[in-house]
Write a protein that holds these residues in place. Structure first.
Motif, PDB file in Angstrom:
ATOM      1  N   ASP A  28      39.185  36.146  32.685  1.00  0.00           N
ATOM      2  CA  ASP A  28      38.278  35.660  33.807  1.00  0.00           C
ATOM      3  C   ASP A  28      37.891  34.185  33.732  1.00  0.00           C
ATOM      4  O   ASP A  28      37.931  33.459  32.561  1.00  0.00           O
ATOM      5  N   THR A  29      37.740  33.552  35.160  1.00  0.00           N
ATOM      6  CA  THR A  29      37.550  32.213  35.179  1.00  0.00           C
ATOM      7  C   THR A  29      36.024  32.006  35.302  1.00  0.00           C
ATOM      8  O   THR A  29      35.434  32.721  36.329  1.00  0.00           O
ATOM      9  N   VAL A  91      33.582  32.966  38.326  1.00  0.00           N
ATOM     10  CA  VAL A  91      34.208  32.477  39.385  1.00  0.00           C
ATOM     11  C   VAL A  91      35.361  33.598  40.063  1.00  0.00           C
ATOM     12  O   VAL A  91      35.337  33.838  41.189  1.00  0.00           O
ATOM     13  N   ARG A  92      36.062  34.040  39.182  1.00  0.00           N
ATOM     14  CA  ARG A  92      37.211  34.720  39.501  1.00  0.00           C
ATOM     15  C   ARG A  92      37.849  35.688  38.333  1.00  0.00           C
ATOM     16  O   ARG A  92      37.638  35.362  37.193  1.00  0.00           O
ATOM     17  N   GLN A  93      37.817  36.971  38.747  1.00  0.00           N
ATOM     18  CA  GLN A  93      38.296  38.030  37.568  1.00  0.00           C
ATOM     19  C   GLN A  93      39.920  37.939  37.550  1.00  0.00           C
ATOM     20  O   GLN A  93      40.703  38.313  38.363  1.00  0.00           O
ATOM     21  N   GLY A  94      40.432  37.628  36.209  1.00  0.00           N
ATOM     22  CA  GLY A  94      41.728  37.486  36.026  1.00  0.00           C
ATOM     23  C   GLY A  94      42.188  39.136  35.564  1.00  0.00           C
ATOM     24  O   GLY A  94      41.379  39.618  34.734  1.00  0.00           O
ATOM     25  N   ARG A 113      48.825  30.317  35.567  1.00  0.00           N
ATOM     26  CA  ARG A 113      47.823  31.176  36.437  1.00  0.00           C
ATOM     27  C   ARG A 113      47.971  32.730  36.125  1.00  0.00           C
ATOM     28  O   ARG A 113      49.111  33.250  35.883  1.00  0.00           O
ATOM     29  N   ASP A 116      45.100  37.975  39.789  1.00  0.00           N
ATOM     30  CA  ASP A 116      43.682  38.173  40.414  1.00  0.00           C
ATOM     31  C   ASP A 116      43.639  39.767  40.181  1.00  0.00           C
ATOM     32  O   ASP A 116      44.410  40.716  40.419  1.00  0.00           O
ATOM     33  N   ARG A 118      41.238  41.763  41.767  1.00  0.00           N
ATOM     34  CA  ARG A 118      41.187  42.344  42.820  1.00  0.00           C
ATOM     35  C   ARG A 118      42.379  42.556  43.799  1.00  0.00           C
ATOM     36  O   ARG A 118      42.445  43.523  44.424  1.00  0.00           O
TER      37      ARG A 118
END
Length: 122
Positions: A28-29, A91-94, A113, A116, A118
């Motif tokens: 995750d970010t 912020v973002r789920q990796g 990177r 994601d 999602r």
């Protein structure tokens, strides 16, 4: 009562509540809001990066966050139950299939990177 049980009973009072942190995982970010003391002044600094590892248990739990600054990788290790951590935001789920993402240290460019969560597995 053994030594380990005595240590755990003392440190349970120092643990943060489970609902203090969001449910984040490796990949995750995240934004880590960290309190910095400069002389008599205090301020909150935000460190945004990819969570590449969790380590320890109980009060000794630490997280390793990696970010890129001026094409140079910067990693910072935060004690999770420290009173200096004001907040953690996702912020973002990796999407990561490993427990430790140390292989990201060798990556450059777009291969750095993570997918994601999602978007699903494509």
């Amino acid at each position: 009562m053994g030594q380990q049980q005595i240590v755990e009973s003392v440190t349970t009072g120092q643990l943060r509540a489970d609902d203090f942190f969001p449910n984040f995982s490796v990949g995750d970010t995240i934004n880590v809001h960290y309190t910095i003391v400069e002389g008599e002044k205090e301020r909150v600094q935000i460190f945004q990066g990819v969570l590449i590892g969790r380590k320890g248990r109980g009060v000794n739990t630490t997280i390793t966050v990696r970010r890129i600054v001026a094409n140079e990788g910067v990693e910072r290790i935060f004690p999770l139950h420290s009173p200096r951590i004001a907040n953690i935001e996702i912020v973002r789920q990796g999407d990561a299939r490993r427990a430790k993402l140390y292989f990201l240290r060798d990556r450059v460019g777009k291969s750095r990177r993570l997918r994601d969560k999602r978007r699903g597995l494509k």
